[in-house]
Design an enzyme around this catalytic site. Sequence first.
Site, PDB file in Angstrom:
ATOM      1  N   HIS A  95       0.858  -1.185   0.000  1.00 43.63           N
ATOM      2  CA  HIS A  95       0.000   0.000   0.000  1.00 43.63           C
ATOM      3  C   HIS A  95       0.893   1.234   0.000  1.00 43.63           C
ATOM      4  CE1 HIS A  95      -3.569  -2.330   0.592  1.00 43.63           C
ATOM      5  NE2 HIS A  95      -3.243  -2.730   1.801  1.00 43.63           N
ATOM      6  N   GLY A 165      -8.917  -7.977   0.287  1.00 46.81           N
ATOM      7  CA  GLY A 165      -8.621  -8.708   1.520  1.00 46.81           C
ATOM      8  C   GLY A 165      -9.659  -8.328   2.555  1.00 46.81           C
ATOM      9  N   CYS A 194       0.702 -11.127  -3.323  1.00 46.45           N
ATOM     10  CA  CYS A 194      -0.389 -12.087  -3.140  1.00 46.45           C
ATOM     11  C   CYS A 194       0.044 -13.518  -3.442  1.00 46.45           C
ATOM     12  CB  CYS A 194      -1.596 -11.704  -3.989  1.00 46.45           C
ATOM     13  SG  CYS A 194      -2.224 -10.061  -3.604  1.00 46.45           S
TER      14      CYS A 194
END
Length: 242
Positions: A95, A165, A194
Amino acid sequence: MVNDRQDLDLTAFAGPAGGGAVEWLISDAPVPYPAAVAAMEAQVAAIAAHQAPERVWLLEHPPLYTSGTSGRDADLLDPRFPLFATGRGGQLTYHGPGQRVAYVMLDLKRRRPDVRAYVAGLEEWIIRTLAAFNVRGERREERVGVWVKRPDKGAGHEDKIAAIGVRLRRWVSFHGISINVEPDLTHFEAIVPCGVVDPRYGVTSLADLGLTLTTEDVDIALRQAFGEVFGSAQSRLPEATV
């Protein structure tokens, strides 16, 4: 293979009777990850106790990595940014600035207590948001998230443009989705995103696809598509910063 979650009936996710408006919050400055989790947990507890409205929170984080319940230490290749363990599903992701994160806190017990269908609803929300910019996002049975085909990179190549998620507590959802608007894609090189190691599958963004968009453009599309998938109960967008 196209994910069979697309065949699920999403209409039952319309807002619960008497549930009121979904509260939309926007944070203008990057939000530290621990502060975001603490705020989500407090809101989820209040929603479960019927003391607060459902909420969608749009924000960005400073550069960081998060590891879900299936995360593996070996997937962190270069610890260039802080890593946070989290209770959401999934593995490692990045992020940072230029990525729109939407934390979604909905009372699924009153809407539809079905985790699989809820994930399908989030996928559909992303797909419809991308469609507003003429980007075709697609589901994949074996890979959670939303993907775009990249024939320019070779036959069978696909890039992930949005991640999902989620976590549930007393059937109230939290965590949510992230869409790559214009992040620094090199930051994904420090992890196995991921858990996907196949070189045919990478990471992209709206900017990487040649689109020049603002965060506000994406927020407008997110709100419109949310109403289409999760019902039109959301009637207010407070001018609030968290």
